[in-house]
Design a protein around this motif. Structure first.
Motif, PDB file in Angstrom:
ATOM      1  N   LEU A 187       0.831  -1.203   0.000  1.00 30.76           N
ATOM      2  CA  LEU A 187       0.000   0.000   0.000  1.00 30.76           C
ATOM      3  C   LEU A 187       0.867   1.255   0.000  1.00 30.76           C
ATOM      4  CD1 LEU A 187      -2.815   1.308   0.204  1.00 30.76           C
ATOM      5  CD2 LEU A 187      -2.609   1.138   2.695  1.00 30.76           C
ATOM      6  N   GLU A 188       1.953   1.245   0.763  1.00 34.34           N
ATOM      7  CA  GLU A 188       2.848   2.407   0.794  1.00 34.34           C
ATOM      8  C   GLU A 188       3.438   2.684  -0.590  1.00 34.34           C
ATOM      9  OE1 GLU A 188       3.370   4.582   3.298  1.00 34.34           O
ATOM     10  OE2 GLU A 188       1.726   3.461   4.243  1.00 34.34           O
ATOM     11  N   ALA A 189       3.773   1.623  -1.331  1.00 36.70           N
ATOM     12  CA  ALA A 189       4.280   1.810  -2.696  1.00 36.70           C
ATOM     13  C   ALA A 189       3.191   2.371  -3.603  1.00 36.70           C
ATOM     14  CB  ALA A 189       4.805   0.485  -3.245  1.00 36.70           C
ATOM     15  N   GLN A 197      -4.625   3.594 -10.509  1.00 38.57           N
ATOM     16  CA  GLN A 197      -4.640   2.183 -10.877  1.00 38.57           C
ATOM     17  C   GLN A 197      -4.785   1.346  -9.608  1.00 38.57           C
ATOM     18  OE1 GLN A 197      -0.859   0.500 -12.255  1.00 38.57           O
ATOM     19  NE2 GLN A 197       0.207   2.354 -11.630  1.00 38.57           N
ATOM     20  N   ARG A 198      -5.182   0.106  -9.774  1.00 37.74           N
ATOM     21  CA  ARG A 198      -5.347  -0.778  -8.630  1.00 37.74           C
ATOM     22  C   ARG A 198      -3.994  -1.279  -8.137  1.00 37.74           C
ATOM     23  NH1 ARG A 198     -10.560  -2.829  -7.759  1.00 37.74           N
ATOM     24  NH2 ARG A 198      -9.785  -4.806  -6.946  1.00 37.74           N
ATOM     25  N   MET A 199      -3.928  -1.594  -6.858  1.00 32.28           N
ATOM     26  CA  MET A 199      -2.746  -2.248  -6.313  1.00 32.28           C
ATOM     27  C   MET A 199      -2.550  -3.596  -6.981  1.00 32.28           C
ATOM     28  SD  MET A 199      -2.973  -1.664  -2.184  1.00 32.28           S
ATOM     29  CE  MET A 199      -1.927  -3.105  -1.902  1.00 32.28           C
ATOM     30  N   ILE A 200      -1.344  -4.132  -6.840  1.00 28.36           N
ATOM     31  CA  ILE A 200      -1.060  -5.494  -7.270  1.00 28.36           C
ATOM     32  C   ILE A 200      -0.697  -6.290  -6.028  1.00 28.36           C
ATOM     33  CG2 ILE A 200       0.412  -6.990  -8.663  1.00 28.36           C
ATOM     34  CD1 ILE A 200       0.989  -4.537 -10.444  1.00 28.36           C
ATOM     35  N   ARG A 201      -1.396  -7.377  -5.818  1.00 32.21           N
ATOM     36  CA  ARG A 201      -1.026  -8.264  -4.716  1.00 32.21           C
ATOM     37  C   ARG A 201       0.005  -9.254  -5.260  1.00 32.21           C
ATOM     38  NH1 ARG A 201      -4.964 -12.175  -1.035  1.00 32.21           N
ATOM     39  NH2 ARG A 201      -3.326 -12.946   0.330  1.00 32.21           N
ATOM     40  N   LEU A 209      12.516  -8.535 -12.955  1.00 31.79           N
ATOM     41  CA  LEU A 209      12.745  -7.116 -12.725  1.00 31.79           C
ATOM     42  C   LEU A 209      13.675  -6.549 -13.792  1.00 31.79           C
ATOM     43  CD1 LEU A 209      13.333  -7.390  -8.869  1.00 31.79           C
ATOM     44  CD2 LEU A 209      11.222  -6.667  -9.995  1.00 31.79           C
ATOM     45  N   LEU A 210      13.637  -5.235 -13.944  1.00 31.21           N
ATOM     46  CA  LEU A 210      14.486  -4.527 -14.897  1.00 31.21           C
ATOM     47  C   LEU A 210      15.302  -3.484 -14.147  1.00 31.21           C
ATOM     48  CD1 LEU A 210      11.814  -3.938 -17.696  1.00 31.21           C
ATOM     49  CD2 LEU A 210      13.657  -5.647 -17.738  1.00 31.21           C
ATOM     50  N   LYS A 211      16.598  -3.566 -14.277  1.00 32.05           N
ATOM     51  CA  LYS A 211      17.492  -2.664 -13.557  1.00 32.05           C
ATOM     52  C   LYS A 211      17.216  -1.202 -13.898  1.00 32.05           C
ATOM     53  CE  LYS A 211      22.449  -1.876 -12.767  1.00 32.05           C
ATOM     54  NZ  LYS A 211      23.803  -2.448 -12.976  1.00 32.05           N
ATOM     55  N   SER A 212      16.946  -0.911 -15.168  1.00 31.38           N
ATOM     56  CA  SER A 212      16.797   0.478 -15.613  1.00 31.38           C
ATOM     57  C   SER A 212      15.584   1.161 -14.998  1.00 31.38           C
ATOM     58  CB  SER A 212      16.708   0.547 -17.136  1.00 31.38           C
ATOM     59  OG  SER A 212      15.585  -0.182 -17.610  1.00 31.38           O
ATOM     60  N   VAL A 213      14.516   0.416 -14.717  1.00 36.27           N
ATOM     61  CA  VAL A 213      13.325   1.026 -14.120  1.00 36.27           C
ATOM     62  C   VAL A 213      13.644   1.542 -12.721  1.00 36.27           C
ATOM     63  CG1 VAL A 213      10.969   0.589 -13.303  1.00 36.27           C
ATOM     64  CG2 VAL A 213      11.723  -0.339 -15.507  1.00 36.27           C
ATOM     65  N   GLN A 242       9.279  -4.129  -4.856  1.00 39.12           N
ATOM     66  CA  GLN A 242       8.785  -4.834  -6.039  1.00 39.12           C
ATOM     67  C   GLN A 242       7.393  -4.332  -6.434  1.00 39.12           C
ATOM     68  OE1 GLN A 242      10.048  -8.405  -3.937  1.00 39.12           O
ATOM     69  NE2 GLN A 242      11.508  -6.736  -3.781  1.00 39.12           N
ATOM     70  N   GLU A 243       6.559  -3.998  -5.459  1.00 38.19           N
ATOM     71  CA  GLU A 243       5.273  -3.368  -5.765  1.00 38.19           C
ATOM     72  C   GLU A 243       5.507  -2.050  -6.497  1.00 38.19           C
ATOM     73  OE1 GLU A 243       0.942  -2.812  -5.486  1.00 38.19           O
ATOM     74  OE2 GLU A 243       2.244  -4.561  -5.224  1.00 38.19           O
ATOM     75  N   LEU A 244       6.435  -1.257  -6.007  1.00 36.31           N
ATOM     76  CA  LEU A 244       6.789  -0.013  -6.678  1.00 36.31           C
ATOM     77  C   LEU A 244       7.188  -0.285  -8.125  1.00 36.31           C
ATOM     78  CD1 LEU A 244       7.526   3.086  -6.456  1.00 36.31           C
ATOM     79  CD2 LEU A 244       9.854   2.309  -5.978  1.00 36.31           C
TER      80      LEU A 244
END
Length: 317
Positions: A187-189, A197-201, A209-213, A242-244
């Motif tokens: 939720l903090e992310a 947009q909706r959260m992702i659980r 993951l992508l380093k550049s993001v 990861q949520e971020l």
């Protein structure tokens, strides 16, 4: 492409001495903050590494183990299990990723560490992040994690931010402490980048993951780094990195959600009659790709023996 695993051996006397200098008695008594289960190691790192070698050798070129100056010393076992050769592996220290943020070391907080894990100098652009209790249990390909157009696959479900806020309000308080929860960190992310947009659980699977993001976001928002890394131990103000990431990637149209159902087997020890038997029967009857045995150190010895036998059989140990 790299696989990155965060690992700590809480039984190491050097680690125990270090954490004792910084952890208060109250923090040590809270499992969600800095209890011993957060640092327990009962062999999961070997299982994790073997599973990558067994089921992802076709596209994972290197395994990096992110740790606080420790060494799991797995080479001998890997040479025995894979006499034909195994994926190259090396450790990466917290000092490496905390370059420029050394004032916050030492740190005993996975959320702080995950905030800077992308900062490994030679980390591949695409990488797959594992907690050490994540296992691959069947063959996987790059397409299980990354899309053909350079996007990422997230195993999770859309989730209501409003409902999460309500749950946090009514979360029980024990001894003046409200548990630092996984959903609260997501939720903090969401508060940072997800509105509209909706959260992702996110579920307990390896994360593409992508380093550049990460690099681009934190270059523009250095205060977001400090917000997480300044806490030696878990804190309710921290966000899930990861949520971020997945919220940022979804905004850019670079994130595909896939349901974890039928792909993930998740086990958390519970004192319920027949619980282990029901769960293991489910595991035996389905070809799950991802398995997570969470807090296995809390399982009864006889239950742990059953689980370890399954793991060793599945991984060919």
């Amino acid at each position: 492409m790299d696989a990155l695993i965060a690992w700590v051996d809480g039984s190491d006397p050097v680690f125990q001495e270090k954490i004792a200098r910084y952890r208060s008695a109250r923090e040590g008594g809270l499992d969600d903050v800095a209890g011993s289960t957060r640092y327990a190691s009962i062999g999961e790192i070997l299982w994790c590494v073997v599973s990558i070698n067994r089921f992802a050798k076709g596209f994972i070129d290197r395994i990096l183990i992110l740790t606080d100056g420790q060494d799991p010393a797995l080479e001998g076992e890997l040479a025995r299990i894979f006499p034909e050769g195994f994926i190259p592996m090396r450790t990466v220290s917290h000092e490496t990723i905390f370059k420029g943020y050394e004032e916050y070391l030492p740190v005993f907080n996975s959320r702080a560490i995950e905030t800077l894990m992308w900062n490994i100098p030679d980390l591949s652009e695409k990488f797959v992040y594992f907690n050490d209790d994540f296992l691959l249990a069947a063959p996987v390909t790059e397409e299980d994690f990354f899309t053909a157009d350079g996007g990422v696959v997230c195993y999770g479900d859309r989730y209501s931010a409003l409902w999460t806020k309500i749950l946090q309000v009514f979360k029980p308080v024990h001894g003046g402490h409200r548990r630092v929860s996984y959903k609260a960190s997501m939720l903090e992310a969401w508060k940072m980048v997800g509105k509209g947009q909706r959260m992702i659980r996110i579920n307990h699977t390896p994360r593409a993951l992508l380093k550049s993001v990460y690099r681009d976001y934190y270059s523009a928002h250095p205060e977001a780094v400090v917000r997480n890394v300044r806490h030696r131990f878990r804190d309710s103000s921290q966000y899930n990195t990861q949520e971020l990431f997945y919220l940022l990637a979804r905004k850019e149209g670079r994130c595909v959600l896939r349901s974890p159902r039928g792909r993930l087997f998740y086990f958390m020890p519970k004192e319920k009659k027949g619980y282990l038997q029901r769960k293991m029967a489910l595991l035996m009857g389905h070809p799950y790709k991802f398995v997570c045995f969470n807090s296995l150190d809390h399982a009864a010895p006889e239950d742990r023996a059953v689980i370890e036998n399954w793991i060793e059989g599945r991984l060919g140990l």
